[in-house]
Design a protein around this motif. Structure first.
Motif, PDB file in Angstrom:
ATOM      1  N   THR A 129       8.099  18.389  42.503  1.00  0.00           N
ATOM      2  CA  THR A 129       8.117  18.651  43.951  1.00  0.00           C
ATOM      3  C   THR A 129       9.413  19.306  44.426  1.00  0.00           C
ATOM      4  N   THR A 130      10.530  18.656  44.157  1.00  0.00           N
ATOM      5  CA  THR A 130      11.805  19.097  44.745  1.00  0.00           C
ATOM      6  C   THR A 130      12.373  20.324  44.057  1.00  0.00           C
ATOM      7  N   PRO A 159      10.937  22.930  42.410  1.00  0.00           N
ATOM      8  CA  PRO A 159      10.321  24.201  42.817  1.00  0.00           C
ATOM      9  C   PRO A 159      10.743  24.619  44.230  1.00  0.00           C
ATOM     10  N   ASN A 160      10.897  23.653  45.129  1.00  0.00           N
ATOM     11  CA  ASN A 160      11.314  23.966  46.496  1.00  0.00           C
ATOM     12  C   ASN A 160      12.756  24.460  46.538  1.00  0.00           C
ATOM     13  N   LEU A 161      13.629  23.817  45.749  1.00  0.00           N
ATOM     14  CA  LEU A 161      15.025  24.255  45.689  1.00  0.00           C
ATOM     15  C   LEU A 161      15.127  25.674  45.140  1.00  0.00           C
ATOM     16  N   ARG A 162      14.332  25.965  44.122  1.00  0.00           N
ATOM     17  CA  ARG A 162      14.361  27.287  43.494  1.00  0.00           C
ATOM     18  C   ARG A 162      13.859  28.353  44.473  1.00  0.00           C
ATOM     19  N   HIS A 163      12.742  28.057  45.142  1.00  0.00           N
ATOM     20  CA  HIS A 163      12.163  29.030  46.075  1.00  0.00           C
ATOM     21  C   HIS A 163      13.075  29.237  47.284  1.00  0.00           C
ATOM     22  N   SER A 164      13.622  28.157  47.824  1.00  0.00           N
ATOM     23  CA  SER A 164      14.496  28.277  49.002  1.00  0.00           C
ATOM     24  C   SER A 164      15.786  29.001  48.662  1.00  0.00           C
ATOM     25  N   TRP A 211      20.615  27.796  52.754  1.00  0.00           N
ATOM     26  CA  TRP A 211      19.791  27.276  51.655  1.00  0.00           C
ATOM     27  C   TRP A 211      19.196  25.920  52.037  1.00  0.00           C
ATOM     28  N   TYR A 223      16.287  26.391  54.580  1.00  0.00           N
ATOM     29  CA  TYR A 223      15.060  26.867  53.940  1.00  0.00           C
ATOM     30  C   TYR A 223      14.400  25.752  53.128  1.00  0.00           C
ATOM     31  N   CYS A 224      15.219  24.904  52.509  1.00  0.00           N
ATOM     32  CA  CYS A 224      14.675  23.831  51.684  1.00  0.00           C
ATOM     33  C   CYS A 224      14.044  22.734  52.534  1.00  0.00           C
ATOM     34  N   LEU A 275      13.377  22.912  56.065  1.00  0.00           N
ATOM     35  CA  LEU A 275      12.494  23.425  57.123  1.00  0.00           C
ATOM     36  C   LEU A 275      12.260  22.386  58.218  1.00  0.00           C
TER      37      LEU A 275
END
Length: 460
Positions: A60-61, A63-68, A183, A186-187, A189
């Motif tokens: 969960t976390t 992938p979100n950190l990478r995308h953000s 960052w 974005y992470c 939101l």
């Protein structure tokens, strides 16, 4: 001390801005950037409580950190680029090409999260496993130096540490603060609208070289380019954090004023919270280094170095979200025996405050000597440098898990600097981080505690 531990790297990957989201760019270094070629990278660590297993983090976390991070780099694309160093006398520049990337390391640690994120003395070597290394990059005859690397270390069911290594030529503390806040936004939101105040202004042409400093600094850099990095023995070093409250600062201020009145002297002209903390720490560190008997040093100088924001001090406008360096170098000096006197903190506050006032009037006054003066400072046996600033509100960096449990600046282990951030828990308070040999850290703690007791009575 806590038992030693290992950090297991689980994944190496690279993060780029979304395709075609950032322009191909070449940004020549300004005269504000060039002095930072002499400094090793910054290495901040952000510790967050995170009471979930590694499997939950990876699904969960992470992938979100990478995308953000990718979304953030579309705005702060110089971080994804490289520092291009010329092979013959010329001007370095920051370059970004579509597809450039930041190395991201994901790791797992069995270390004691609560121990590492505390204020008490901890072995410095325990932290270096949490700091990413900037990869080496050479392309043909060109030397390309990556500007940013990130490591995210999960402590299963306890916490997360986000470690960053970034080259100072790419950003000052204000710019880095805006980057990591973007960052985090974005992470997490948490708001419906993006905080425009963090969007960077990447055009470095707004910095005007009114004093011809660029050529001076370039010449200084080329003449010193092959100098060796200072090696520091970290085997017996510990790092600790000391917190000063607004009450502590006010007591110091009133004590200084009372001492000046006793001598029918005017108090120092600038007694801001930061000046008061810096003066107190400077005196405590000096006593730690030479002991209360500093006769062997006598009239030898001791230096206190710090940076000052330039955006509000220049005589031409620079956007508040300017992305790059815009800070001036400052150096205060006093005789060692003056600072070891009973009223040494009065002297310390006066010389630091006078330096701040000079910067307010002319931040570039004497700037042609910045590099040579700091070379003297760093080469001196007794000096103090300051990293970070309480004005950056770094503890407001919330990725969606709440505020950081602790923030550490690891580069101070090797630079004999102190770090200063706002207090996580005390409104208006200031946290001071430092790294010293264990015996000296114990001595510093004693001087710190006893010194604060003294100021409880301004008429001592």
């Amino acid at each position: 001390m806590a038992k030693s531990f290992t950090v297991k790297v689980l994944e190496h990957c690279y993060v780029s801005p979304p395709p075609s989201s950032a322009p191909q760019t070449s940004l020549p270094l300004t005269f504000f950037d060039l002095p930072w070629l002499f400094f090793s990278p910054g290495q901040p660590l952000f510790f967050y409580e995170y009471p979930f297993p590694t499997s939950y983090f990876t699904s969960t976390t992470l992938p979100n950190l990478r995308h953000s991070l990718s979304l953030t780099l579309q705005h702060y694309y110089p971080f994804a680029g490289n520092l291009l160093l010329p092979t013959e006398p010329g001007k370095p520049e920051l370059v970004y090409t579509d597809g450039d990337k930041v190395e991201l390391t994901f790791a797992e640690s069995g270390g004691d999260f609560g121990h590492l994120s505390g204020n008490h003395p901890r072995e410095v070597n325990q932290f270096h496993q949490l700091v990413p290394k900037l990869p080496n990059c050479v392309s043909g005859e060109k030397q390309l130096v990556p500007l940013l690397a990130v490591q995210i270390t999960v402590f299963p069911n306890c916490g997360i540490c986000i470690g960053l290594t970034y080259h100072y030529v790419s950003a000052d503390g204000r710019t880095f603060n805006n980057f990591i806040k973007t960052w985090a936004w974005y992470c997490g939101l948490r708001d419906s609208y993006f905080p425009i105040k963090y969007l960077p202004f990447n055009d470095r042409s707004v910095i005007i070289d009114t004093h011809g400093l660029e050529q001076i600094f370039l010449k200084e850099w080329w003449s010193r380019k092959s100098s060796q990095e200072i090696v520091v023995d970290l085997s017996n070093m510990v790092r600790a954090t000391f917190v000063m409250s607004l009450v502590d600062m006010e007591r110091i201020k009133q004590w200084i004023i009372a001492q000046c009145r006793k001598k029918n002297q005017s108090p120092p002209i600038h007694l801001s919270p930061s000046v008061l903390v810096c003066a107190f720490i400077w005196v405590c560190l000096l006593k730690t280094q030479v002991g209360l008997n500093g006769k062997c040093f006598g009239e030898d100088p001791t230096y206190f170095g710090f940076n000052a924001g330039g955006i509000t001090r220049l005589n031409y406008p620079v956007p508040p979200t300017y992305s790059g360096n815009c800070i001036g170098f400052a150096r205060s000096m006093a005789e060692i025996n003056e600072l070891l006197e009973d009223d040494g903190i009065v002297v310390a506050a006066e010389v630091i405050g006078n330096t701040v006032k000079k910067l307010d009037k002319a931040i570039l006054g004497g700037a042609e000597n910045w590099i040579s003066e700091w070379e003297v400072l760093i080469g001196s046996e007794l000096h103090v440098l300051v990293s970070w600033s309480p004005k950056l509100d770094l503890y407001e960096t919330d990725f969606g898990w709440g505020k950081p449990t602790k923030i550490e600046e690891i580069s101070i282990d090797r630079t004999r600097a102190i770090s200063m951030t706002e207090s996580k828990d005390l409104k208006g308070g200031i946290e001071v981080g430092l790294a010293l040999p264990k015996s000296k850290m114990d001595a510093f703690g004693t001087f710190f505690i006893e010194g604060l007791k003294l100021f409880c009575n301004p008429f001592n």
